[in-house]
Design a protein around this motif. Structure first.
Motif, PDB file in Angstrom:
ATOM      1  N   THR A  81       0.927  -1.282  -0.047  1.00  0.00           N
ATOM      2  CA  THR A  81      -0.061  -0.065  -0.143  1.00  0.00           C
ATOM      3  C   THR A  81       0.997   1.317   0.038  1.00  0.00           C
ATOM      4  OG1 THR A  81      -1.942   1.104   0.935  1.00  0.00           O
ATOM      5  CG2 THR A  81      -0.067   0.163   2.517  1.00  0.00           C
ATOM      6  N   SER A  82       0.211   2.348  -0.275  1.00  0.00           N
ATOM      7  CA  SER A  82       0.838   3.545  -0.279  1.00  0.00           C
ATOM      8  C   SER A  82       0.432   4.690   0.741  1.00  0.00           C
ATOM      9  CB  SER A  82       0.709   4.423  -1.793  1.00  0.00           C
ATOM     10  OG  SER A  82       1.407   5.549  -1.716  1.00  0.00           O
ATOM     11  N   GLN A  83       1.322   5.176   1.608  1.00  0.00           N
ATOM     12  CA  GLN A  83       0.994   5.992   2.721  1.00  0.00           C
ATOM     13  C   GLN A  83       0.453   7.494   2.335  1.00  0.00           C
ATOM     14  OE1 GLN A  83       2.408   4.592   6.164  1.00  0.00           O
ATOM     15  NE2 GLN A  83       1.110   6.229   6.992  1.00  0.00           N
ATOM     16  N   TYR A  84      -0.459   7.674   1.546  1.00  0.00           N
ATOM     17  CA  TYR A  84      -0.806   9.022   1.582  1.00  0.00           C
ATOM     18  C   TYR A  84      -2.140   9.423   1.876  1.00  0.00           C
ATOM     19  CZ  TYR A  84      -1.619   6.734  -3.262  1.00  0.00           C
ATOM     20  OH  TYR A  84      -1.922   6.124  -4.349  1.00  0.00           O
ATOM     21  N   THR A  85      -3.275   8.243   1.817  1.00  0.00           N
ATOM     22  CA  THR A  85      -4.476   8.516   2.337  1.00  0.00           C
ATOM     23  C   THR A  85      -5.144   7.687   3.351  1.00  0.00           C
ATOM     24  OG1 THR A  85      -5.585   7.424   0.518  1.00  0.00           O
ATOM     25  CG2 THR A  85      -5.058   9.827   0.052  1.00  0.00           C
ATOM     26  N   TYR A  86      -5.865   8.182   4.171  1.00  0.00           N
ATOM     27  CA  TYR A  86      -6.544   6.985   5.021  1.00  0.00           C
ATOM     28  C   TYR A  86      -7.354   6.044   4.336  1.00  0.00           C
ATOM     29  CZ  TYR A  86      -9.307   5.421   9.155  1.00  0.00           C
ATOM     30  OH  TYR A  86      -9.707   4.730   9.980  1.00  0.00           O
ATOM     31  N   GLU A  87      -7.911   6.552   3.144  1.00  0.00           N
ATOM     32  CA  GLU A  87      -8.892   5.621   2.451  1.00  0.00           C
ATOM     33  C   GLU A  87      -7.771   4.365   2.140  1.00  0.00           C
ATOM     34  OE1 GLU A  87     -10.055   6.427  -1.655  1.00  0.00           O
ATOM     35  OE2 GLU A  87      -9.854   8.316  -0.863  1.00  0.00           O
ATOM     36  N   TYR A 294      -7.611  14.435  -7.523  1.00  0.00           N
ATOM     37  CA  TYR A 294      -8.133  13.165  -7.546  1.00  0.00           C
ATOM     38  C   TYR A 294      -7.795  12.170  -6.462  1.00  0.00           C
ATOM     39  CZ  TYR A 294      -3.071  11.835  -8.283  1.00  0.00           C
ATOM     40  OH  TYR A 294      -1.889  11.727  -8.296  1.00  0.00           O
ATOM     41  N   LEU A 295      -6.956  12.834  -5.466  1.00  0.00           N
ATOM     42  CA  LEU A 295      -6.251  12.204  -4.470  1.00  0.00           C
ATOM     43  C   LEU A 295      -6.844  12.580  -2.942  1.00  0.00           C
ATOM     44  CD1 LEU A 295      -4.402   9.796  -3.983  1.00  0.00           C
ATOM     45  CD2 LEU A 295      -2.616  11.219  -3.958  1.00  0.00           C
ATOM     46  N   TYR A 302     -14.756  10.744   5.593  1.00  0.00           N
ATOM     47  CA  TYR A 302     -13.908  10.733   6.762  1.00  0.00           C
ATOM     48  C   TYR A 302     -13.276  11.992   6.803  1.00  0.00           C
ATOM     49  CZ  TYR A 302     -10.106   9.382   3.796  1.00  0.00           C
ATOM     50  OH  TYR A 302      -9.185   9.321   2.772  1.00  0.00           O
ATOM     51  N   ASP A 303     -12.529  12.069   7.973  1.00  0.00           N
ATOM     52  CA  ASP A 303     -11.934  13.307   8.301  1.00  0.00           C
ATOM     53  C   ASP A 303     -10.574  13.585   7.491  1.00  0.00           C
ATOM     54  OD1 ASP A 303     -10.508  15.547   9.411  1.00  0.00           O
ATOM     55  OD2 ASP A 303     -10.009  14.442  11.353  1.00  0.00           O
ATOM     56  N   THR A 304     -10.711  14.363   6.706  1.00  0.00           N
ATOM     57  CA  THR A 304      -9.710  14.685   5.344  1.00  0.00           C
ATOM     58  C   THR A 304      -8.422  15.030   6.073  1.00  0.00           C
ATOM     59  OG1 THR A 304     -10.267  16.958   4.987  1.00  0.00           O
ATOM     60  CG2 THR A 304     -11.028  14.890   3.739  1.00  0.00           C
ATOM     61  N   SER A 305      -8.411  15.403   7.311  1.00  0.00           N
ATOM     62  CA  SER A 305      -6.944  15.802   7.955  1.00  0.00           C
ATOM     63  C   SER A 305      -5.979  14.453   8.031  1.00  0.00           C
ATOM     64  CB  SER A 305      -6.951  16.519   9.241  1.00  0.00           C
ATOM     65  OG  SER A 305      -7.607  15.358  10.292  1.00  0.00           O
ATOM     66  N   LEU A 306      -6.463  13.422   7.907  1.00  0.00           N
ATOM     67  CA  LEU A 306      -5.901  12.157   8.086  1.00  0.00           C
ATOM     68  C   LEU A 306      -5.150  11.691   6.732  1.00  0.00           C
ATOM     69  CD1 LEU A 306      -8.639  10.150   9.822  1.00  0.00           C
ATOM     70  CD2 LEU A 306      -6.590  10.633  10.869  1.00  0.00           C
ATOM     71  N   ASP A 307      -5.542  12.634   5.728  1.00  0.00           N
ATOM     72  CA  ASP A 307      -4.945  12.292   4.535  1.00  0.00           C
ATOM     73  C   ASP A 307      -3.435  12.868   4.588  1.00  0.00           C
ATOM     74  OD1 ASP A 307      -6.940  10.690   3.848  1.00  0.00           O
ATOM     75  OD2 ASP A 307      -7.975  12.070   2.140  1.00  0.00           O
ATOM     76  N   THR A 308      -2.585  12.463   5.117  1.00  0.00           N
ATOM     77  CA  THR A 308      -1.276  13.011   5.214  1.00  0.00           C
ATOM     78  C   THR A 308      -0.218  13.218   3.954  1.00  0.00           C
ATOM     79  OG1 THR A 308      -0.372  11.033   6.002  1.00  0.00           O
ATOM     80  CG2 THR A 308      -1.244  12.455   7.824  1.00  0.00           C
ATOM     81  N   GLY A 309      -0.628  12.497   2.940  1.00  0.00           N
ATOM     82  CA  GLY A 309       0.279  12.643   1.912  1.00  0.00           C
ATOM     83  C   GLY A 309       0.548  13.840   1.249  1.00  0.00           C
ATOM     84  N   CYS A 315       4.478  11.540  -4.364  1.00  0.00           N
ATOM     85  CA  CYS A 315       3.160  11.054  -4.378  1.00  0.00           C
ATOM     86  C   CYS A 315       2.961   9.837  -3.648  1.00  0.00           C
ATOM     87  CB  CYS A 315       2.642  10.936  -5.658  1.00  0.00           C
ATOM     88  SG  CYS A 315       0.903  10.236  -5.965  1.00  0.00           S
ATOM     89  N   GLY A 316       3.439   8.485  -4.370  1.00  0.00           N
ATOM     90  CA  GLY A 316       3.556   7.509  -3.688  1.00  0.00           C
ATOM     91  C   GLY A 316       4.538   7.286  -2.549  1.00  0.00           C
TER      92      GLY A 316
END
Length: 452
Positions: A81-87, A294-295, A302-309, A315-316
């Motif tokens: 997986t790629s560590q950029y979004t919570y989803e 797109y990302l 959900y809380d978009t502050s969790l998208d730390t990328g 990017c990836g």
């Protein structure tokens, strides 16, 4: 930990490049190969690679292996997986936050920011870029033409990544000023040789000798001048686990940012490097974000502050937190403290052994777990005043290094520095080490170098 390799096994099985290429049969062809042949390929890859987890690998600032961290590395690769979004990385987004928070608490910060990076060089680049953005936020939109000439200050033995960062970010290597960080550094308030200072890069654990800059007086200067203080603790940061040795980084809590590589002394395996920031105003994200629609959609469920990328310049981004988290869970902070203390104890034992042997000349008292020394072969002993002494001594370490690698018995590095000709740098961190290994190393240097 038990040894993965028997003491009699080789650290490396040296082959010249042409011979190795033929042995590996590297050519990629139209058709695939059968399984038995692929298995032999895998055996060959392992056979001819350097065994960095061998107890007699002293060559780099990383060594050994922790099985819990290794398990985390296997799982990370399997999950892919790629560590950029919570989803897409829910477990690892939360895990990274917890690990970074714990590292910051060891620095002495109750809150702050941070991100895992692909190595200490990148972590240092992040620090310089964010420091410039804080001082001149217009640089993100208008570029370098809108700024004055900038100046970076660093210690004389700092890592070469400071120069790389200055070149990469358009600051210029001629605007990196290397100074003695001894507490009496004096910077003019506005300009230095026509340039505006904005960033001071201190080092906790230099690459060659393991020296620690005095952070308190440097912090005093940065406070007075309003400069960003960065501490490159890629190598030395792990002393913060140790009650006995954390004094080496006294004052680190006053820094604005810290680089720390657990893949070095903590043995998490490559790669595991963090940039930690005291900042709570989201400078890291503001500096690097590009708001890719797109990302990083802002209308997610959900809380978009969790998208730390968007804090990252990538990017990836690989998951680097799991191996450290799993190891920390397994051995606890206490176990990590013991690793630091044991490495320092091994270093002290090695130094005492060297002092008892003729031919080993230490380059000062070791400041950390870097042991720097010359081996003086019998033919050069007592010849220190000869006009060709330094020239002859400079050739000793390269020959011993060649012999040890071709025989596969161990690995340690050498280099010149300042006015000193080639000397050995031995890094003592593997948890698998014993006093027997220390004695073997000294015996082997004598065996390989006595005829020089």
């Amino acid at each position: 930990q038990k040894h993965i390799y028997l003491k009699s096994a080789d650290v490396c099985e040296w082959r010249e490049p042409e011979e190795l290429a033929a042995l590996l049969d590297l050519e990629l062809r139209e058709n695939g190969e059968p399984q038995h042949q692929l298995l032999q390929r895998i055996r060959d890859v392992a056979k001819y690679s350097v065994k960095t987890n061998h107890p007699r690998f002293f060559n780099q600032l990383f060594a050994g292996v922790d099985y819990h961290a290794l398990t985390g590395r296997f799982l990370t690769e399997a999950l892919n997986t790629s560590q950029y979004t919570y989803e897409v990385a829910p477990v690892f987004v939360l895990m990274e936050g917890e690990v970074l928070s714990k590292l910051r608490s060891l620095v002495g910060w109750a809150e702050g920011d941070g991100i895992f990076c692909p190595g200490g060089t990148m972590s240092n680049m992040y620090a310089m870029n964010v420091a410039r953005y804080r001082a001149f936020p217009e640089v993100k939109l208008k570029g370098m033409w809108s700024l004055p000439r900038l100046a970076v200050f660093t210690s004389q033995q700092s890592h070469y990544s400071v120069m790389k960062a200055a070149a990469f970010q358009g600051i210029g290597t001629e605007n990196v000023f290397k100074v003695k960080m001894q507490g009496h550094l004096s910077l003019p308030l506005f300009t230095y040789q026509g340039a505006v200072p904005f960033f001071v890069h201190a080092t906790s654990g230099t690459t060659v000798q393991g020296a620690f800059d005095p952070l308190e007086p440097i912090a005093d200067i940065c406070d007075r001048q309003g400069l960003w203080m960065h501490v490159d603790a890629a190598w030395g940061g792990s002393v913060l686990f140790s009650k006995e040795h954390k004094h080496l980084m006294r004052g680190v809590e006053r820094a604005d940012s810290v680089t720390w590589n657990p893949h070095k002394m903590m043995l998490t395996g490559l790669q595991c490097s963090a940039i930690l920031l005291k900042d709570t105003t989201h400078l890291l994200k503001h500096c690097h974000s590009a708001d890719a629609k797109y990302l990083f959609q802002q209308d997610k469920f959900y809380d978009t502050s969790l998208d730390t990328g968007d804090k990252s310049i990538q990017c990836g981004r690989k998951v680097d937190c799991l191996k450290l988290w799993l190891m920390w869970k397994a051995v606890g902070s206490k176990g990590l403290e013991e690793r630091v203390d044991r490495a320092v104890a091994h270093t002290r034992y090695l130094v005492e052994e060297m002092k008892r042997r003729e031919g080993f000349e230490l380059i000062g008292k070791p400041l950390f777990v870097n042991v720097c020394f010359w081996f003086i072969p019998p033919s050069l002993r007592g010849k220190e005043n000869s006009p060709d002494y330094n020239d002859r001594l400079s050739k000793v370490a390269p020959v011993i290094k060649e012999r040890m690698m071709k025989q596969g018995t161990m690995m340690l590095g050498y280099q010149p520095q300042g006015g000193r000709v080639n000397f050995f740098r031995m890094i003592v961190i593997s948890p698998q080490l014993s006093h027997q290994d220390m004695s073997f190393c000294l015996n082997e240097i004598e065996r390989l170098g006595n005829d020089l």
